[in-house]
Write an enzyme that holds these catalytic residues in place. Structure first.
Site, PDB file in Angstrom:
ATOM      1  N   SER A  13      -2.493   7.187  -6.152  1.00 51.13           N
ATOM      2  CA  SER A  13      -3.251   7.450  -7.431  1.00 51.13           C
ATOM      3  C   SER A  13      -3.580   6.029  -7.886  1.00 51.13           C
ATOM      4  O   SER A  13      -4.463   5.927  -8.985  1.00 51.13           O
ATOM      5  CB  SER A  13      -1.995   8.051  -8.410  1.00 51.13           C
ATOM      6  OG  SER A  13      -1.045   7.200  -8.538  1.00 51.13           O
ATOM      7  N   ASN A  14      -2.924   5.051  -7.483  1.00 49.11           N
ATOM      8  CA  ASN A  14      -3.467   3.526  -7.730  1.00 49.11           C
ATOM      9  C   ASN A  14      -4.934   3.304  -7.133  1.00 49.11           C
ATOM     10  O   ASN A  14      -5.909   2.941  -7.983  1.00 49.11           O
ATOM     11  CB  ASN A  14      -2.596   2.471  -7.253  1.00 49.11           C
ATOM     12  CG  ASN A  14      -1.490   2.431  -8.552  1.00 49.11           C
ATOM     13  OD1 ASN A  14      -1.441   1.677  -9.503  1.00 49.11           O
ATOM     14  ND2 ASN A  14      -0.424   2.956  -8.252  1.00 49.11           N
ATOM     15  N   LYS A  65       3.190  -5.282  15.875  1.00 54.18           N
ATOM     16  CA  LYS A  65       2.188  -5.579  14.556  1.00 54.18           C
ATOM     17  C   LYS A  65       1.109  -6.203  14.579  1.00 54.18           C
ATOM     18  O   LYS A  65      -0.101  -6.085  14.191  1.00 54.18           O
ATOM     19  CB  LYS A  65       3.261  -5.979  13.256  1.00 54.18           C
ATOM     20  CG  LYS A  65       2.820  -6.006  12.135  1.00 54.18           C
ATOM     21  CD  LYS A  65       3.447  -7.006  11.090  1.00 54.18           C
ATOM     22  CE  LYS A  65       4.954  -6.084  10.641  1.00 54.18           C
ATOM     23  NZ  LYS A  65       4.646  -5.579   9.379  1.00 54.18           N
ATOM     24  N   MET A  90       3.425   1.294   2.612  1.00 54.07           N
ATOM     25  CA  MET A  90       4.788   1.159   2.827  1.00 54.07           C
ATOM     26  C   MET A  90       5.348   0.316   4.090  1.00 54.07           C
ATOM     27  O   MET A  90       5.981   0.625   4.952  1.00 54.07           O
ATOM     28  CB  MET A  90       5.209   2.460   2.926  1.00 54.07           C
ATOM     29  CG  MET A  90       5.321   3.344   1.813  1.00 54.07           C
ATOM     30  SD  MET A  90       5.732   2.653   0.099  1.00 54.07           S
ATOM     31  CE  MET A  90       7.296   2.837   0.263  1.00 54.07           C
ATOM     32  N   ARG A  91       4.301  -0.790   4.385  1.00 53.79           N
ATOM     33  CA  ARG A  91       4.693  -1.656   5.510  1.00 53.79           C
ATOM     34  C   ARG A  91       4.706  -3.138   5.117  1.00 53.79           C
ATOM     35  O   ARG A  91       3.647  -3.541   4.148  1.00 53.79           O
ATOM     36  CB  ARG A  91       3.482  -1.574   6.577  1.00 53.79           C
ATOM     37  CG  ARG A  91       3.819  -0.234   7.289  1.00 53.79           C
ATOM     38  CD  ARG A  91       2.854  -0.203   8.429  1.00 53.79           C
ATOM     39  NE  ARG A  91       3.422   1.252   8.937  1.00 53.79           N
ATOM     40  CZ  ARG A  91       4.221   1.261   9.874  1.00 53.79           C
ATOM     41  NH1 ARG A  91       4.876   0.214  10.315  1.00 53.79           N
ATOM     42  NH2 ARG A  91       4.822   2.424  10.089  1.00 53.79           N
ATOM     43  N   LEU A  92       5.538  -3.940   5.825  1.00 58.33           N
ATOM     44  CA  LEU A  92       5.361  -5.504   5.722  1.00 58.33           C
ATOM     45  C   LEU A  92       4.047  -6.065   6.208  1.00 58.33           C
ATOM     46  O   LEU A  92       3.652  -5.610   7.207  1.00 58.33           O
ATOM     47  CB  LEU A  92       6.551  -6.070   6.045  1.00 58.33           C
ATOM     48  CG  LEU A  92       7.687  -6.251   5.363  1.00 58.33           C
ATOM     49  CD1 LEU A  92       8.804  -6.909   6.218  1.00 58.33           C
ATOM     50  CD2 LEU A  92       7.784  -6.711   3.868  1.00 58.33           C
ATOM     51  N   ASN A 107      -0.449  -6.947  -4.247  1.00 58.80           N
ATOM     52  CA  ASN A 107       0.480  -5.750  -4.356  1.00 58.80           C
ATOM     53  C   ASN A 107       0.888  -5.576  -5.833  1.00 58.80           C
ATOM     54  O   ASN A 107       0.855  -6.436  -6.625  1.00 58.80           O
ATOM     55  CB  ASN A 107       1.573  -6.089  -3.401  1.00 58.80           C
ATOM     56  CG  ASN A 107       2.503  -4.923  -3.550  1.00 58.80           C
ATOM     57  OD1 ASN A 107       1.751  -3.619  -3.290  1.00 58.80           O
ATOM     58  ND2 ASN A 107       3.846  -4.797  -3.519  1.00 58.80           N
ATOM     59  N   HIS A 109       3.969  -3.607  -8.005  1.00 58.20           N
ATOM     60  CA  HIS A 109       5.199  -3.086  -7.875  1.00 58.20           C
ATOM     61  C   HIS A 109       5.773  -2.482  -8.919  1.00 58.20           C
ATOM     62  O   HIS A 109       5.623  -3.134 -10.258  1.00 58.20           O
ATOM     63  CB  HIS A 109       6.134  -4.055  -7.110  1.00 58.20           C
ATOM     64  CG  HIS A 109       7.605  -3.785  -7.111  1.00 58.20           C
ATOM     65  ND1 HIS A 109       7.947  -2.992  -5.828  1.00 58.20           N
ATOM     66  CD2 HIS A 109       8.705  -3.911  -7.583  1.00 58.20           C
ATOM     67  CE1 HIS A 109       9.035  -2.698  -5.671  1.00 58.20           C
ATOM     68  NE2 HIS A 109       9.797  -3.355  -7.048  1.00 58.20           N
TER      69      HIS A 109
HETATM   70  C1  GRF Z   1       3.187   2.646  -7.222  1.00 61.83           C
HETATM   71  O1  GRF Z   1       4.426   2.850  -7.899  1.00 61.83           O
HETATM   72  C2  GRF Z   1       3.169   1.305  -6.790  1.00 61.83           C
HETATM   73  O2  GRF Z   1       3.726   0.349  -7.673  1.00 61.83           O
HETATM   74  C3  GRF Z   1       4.056   1.169  -5.655  1.00 61.83           C
HETATM   75  O3  GRF Z   1       4.064   2.465  -4.818  1.00 61.83           O
HETATM   76  C4  GRF Z   1       3.362   3.396  -5.681  1.00 61.83           C
HETATM   77  C5  GRF Z   1       2.133   3.844  -5.196  1.00 61.83           C
HETATM   78  O4  GRF Z   1       1.904   5.123  -5.604  1.00 61.83           O
HETATM   79  N1  GRF Z   1       3.828  -0.035  -4.723  1.00 61.83           N
HETATM   80  P1  GRF Z   1       0.296   5.851  -5.450  1.00 61.83           P
HETATM   81  O5  GRF Z   1       0.202   5.940  -4.045  1.00 61.83           O
HETATM   82  O6  GRF Z   1      -0.773   4.480  -5.860  1.00 61.83           O
HETATM   83  O7  GRF Z   1       0.295   7.024  -6.414  1.00 61.83           O
END
Ligand code: GRF
Length: 190
Positions: A13-14, A65, A90-92, A107, A109
């Protein structure tokens, strides 16, 4: 025009919020590629709908990696990407990408860092009973949500607000804060 690579592993969604701003003409940038470690995630569907190229990889198919990051770095450099935007990736990020894009990886958060880094940050903050929630945009380093903070935005929840209501508010803040940071801090750089 500034070329951006979005990295996502999930809903996206971002990613969508950034695409929408660009399509509205409100952000002078191009999304050169969506990079994902989850070839079937919803972010990929979103990218396809907007004809945005997708670079997907399956980490376990690489010996390390470094190996998959070398492939990504090569691809991004070839595409002239100058900013990497992580949005639910979801990875470093490892040394290869950090070295290839110094101070060019950011990033978002969903908490006020340094509080509640890592997964399920909103729930962690909610369960802890914090009185102020918020969102952080930061540079990426080798740690988990530890890089230098670029921007934060906070709010006080109403009394008895549910976790779901708070999550919705946080995501709404994310969408506008991420675009604002990219516009104000990065789109003028080449
Ligand atoms: C968001 O809440 C962001 O802050 C976090 O992971 C989520 C990702 O959401 N890092 P989306 O995949 O952008 O919907």
């Amino acid at each position: 025009m500034k070329k951006i690579a979005l990295f996502a592993s999930g809903n996206g969604s971002n990613f969508q919020a950034i695409v929408d701003e660009i399509e509205k003409g409100a952000l002078a940038a191009v999304i050169a590629v969506l990079v994902t470690d989850k070839p079937h995630c919803f972010a990929v569907e979103r990218a396809r709908k907007h004809n945005i190229p997708v670079f997907s990889f399956v980490p376990k198919n690489y010996p390390s990696k470094d190996e998959y990051e070398r492939e990504i770095a090569f691809y991004l450099i070839e595409k002239n990407v100058s900013l990497i935007v992580l949005a639910g990736y979801m990875r470093l990020v490892g040394e290869v990408l950090l070295t290839a894009f110094p101070n060019r990886i950011i990033n978002i958060h969903p908490t006020l860092l340094p509080a509640f880094p890592g997964k399920n940050g909103i729930k962690q903050a909610f369960d802890y009973g914090v009185k102020i929630f918020g969102v952080t945009v930061h540079y990426v380093d080798a740690g988990v949500d530890t890089g230098k903070i670029i921007a934060q935005e906070s709010f006080k929840p109403e009394e008895n607000e549910t976790l779901q209501e708070i999550e919705e508010k946080i995501h709404a803040i994310e969408y506008q804060l991420y675009v604002k940071v990219i516009r104000e801090h990065f789109v003028s750089l080449c």
